[in-house]
Design an enzyme around this catalytic site. Structure first.
Site, PDB file in Angstrom:
ATOM      1  N   ASP A 127       0.469  -1.482   0.071  1.00 63.92           N
ATOM      2  CA  ASP A 127       0.025  -0.316  -0.215  1.00 63.92           C
ATOM      3  C   ASP A 127       1.150   1.731   0.040  1.00 63.92           C
ATOM      4  O   ASP A 127       2.222   0.794   0.222  1.00 63.92           O
ATOM      5  CB  ASP A 127      -0.822   0.242   1.432  1.00 63.92           C
ATOM      6  CG  ASP A 127      -2.189  -0.997   0.963  1.00 63.92           C
ATOM      7  OD1 ASP A 127      -2.145  -1.221   0.082  1.00 63.92           O
ATOM      8  OD2 ASP A 127      -2.475  -1.797   2.704  1.00 63.92           O
ATOM      9  N   ASP A 141      -6.380  -1.019  -4.636  1.00 60.04           N
ATOM     10  CA  ASP A 141      -7.781  -0.695  -3.801  1.00 60.04           C
ATOM     11  C   ASP A 141      -8.984  -0.021  -4.760  1.00 60.04           C
ATOM     12  O   ASP A 141     -10.309   0.159  -4.433  1.00 60.04           O
ATOM     13  CB  ASP A 141      -7.368  -0.456  -3.025  1.00 60.04           C
ATOM     14  CG  ASP A 141      -6.184  -1.237  -2.103  1.00 60.04           C
ATOM     15  OD1 ASP A 141      -6.828  -2.798  -1.867  1.00 60.04           O
ATOM     16  OD2 ASP A 141      -5.927  -1.064  -0.538  1.00 60.04           O
TER      17      ASP A 141
END
Length: 169
Positions: A127, A141
């Site tokens: 991330d 995402d």
């Protein structure tokens, strides 16, 4: 969900080709961006983009780090199974879905698939979008979220059109 039957019609083929093309393109971009971001953010480097920072983080769980205490093979098996289910549903329903719904499903599938591939390679998802007030997330995402919003909007619009048709009949 409109359109003719799911058989081998030209519309069915076009819808499925669109689903595959959008899915592959989006997943490829997410998977290409990831190592570039990892390299750029190595050694704890952060890039400030105003309300958003690029900051490296890793997630061994799923959304919001749920399940991060589970063994990697369990998380990978569950997420791969869900992703396969999404892909199968999207493939089967593409011929009867609107263009927007097909693209929404492709974005959902691409995001899920990119995260599964990332997890399969590293045992965790990389991330890098950090807000400070929301859990850190990645491009895949973002695809998932935008795909869900687009799919819901497409289904609501279609439902509204069907209601209008029924009331005018």
């Amino acid at each position: 969900m409109t359109g003719a039957g799911a058989g081998g019609s030209a519309r069915a083929r076009r819808s499925r080709r669109l689903f595959v093309a959008v899915s592959v393109a989006l997943a490829a971009v997410a998977l290409i961006v990831e190592p570039i971001v990892r390299q750029a953010l190595s050694a704890g480097r952060t890039i400030d983009l105003g309300p958003l920072q690029l900051k490296l983080a890793y997630n061994t769980g799923v959304a919001f780090s749920l399940g991060n205490q589970l063994p990697t093979w369990v998380v990978l098996s569950i997420t791969a199974g869900i992703t396969a289910g999404i892909g199968a549903y999207a493939w089967r329903s593409a011929p009867i879905n609107s263009l927007a719904a097909v693209v929404g499903l492709a974005a959902i599938f691409a995001g899920a698939a990119a995260n599964v591939i990332d997890r399969a390679v590293d045992g965790k998802v990389t991330d890098y979008f950090h807000t400070g007030w929301w859990p850190t997330f990645n491009l895949a995402d973002t695809y998932l979220t935008c795909g869900v919003v687009l799919l819901i909007a497409a289904l609501l619009l279609e439902s509204t059109r069907e209601s209008e048709k029924e009331s005018s009949s």
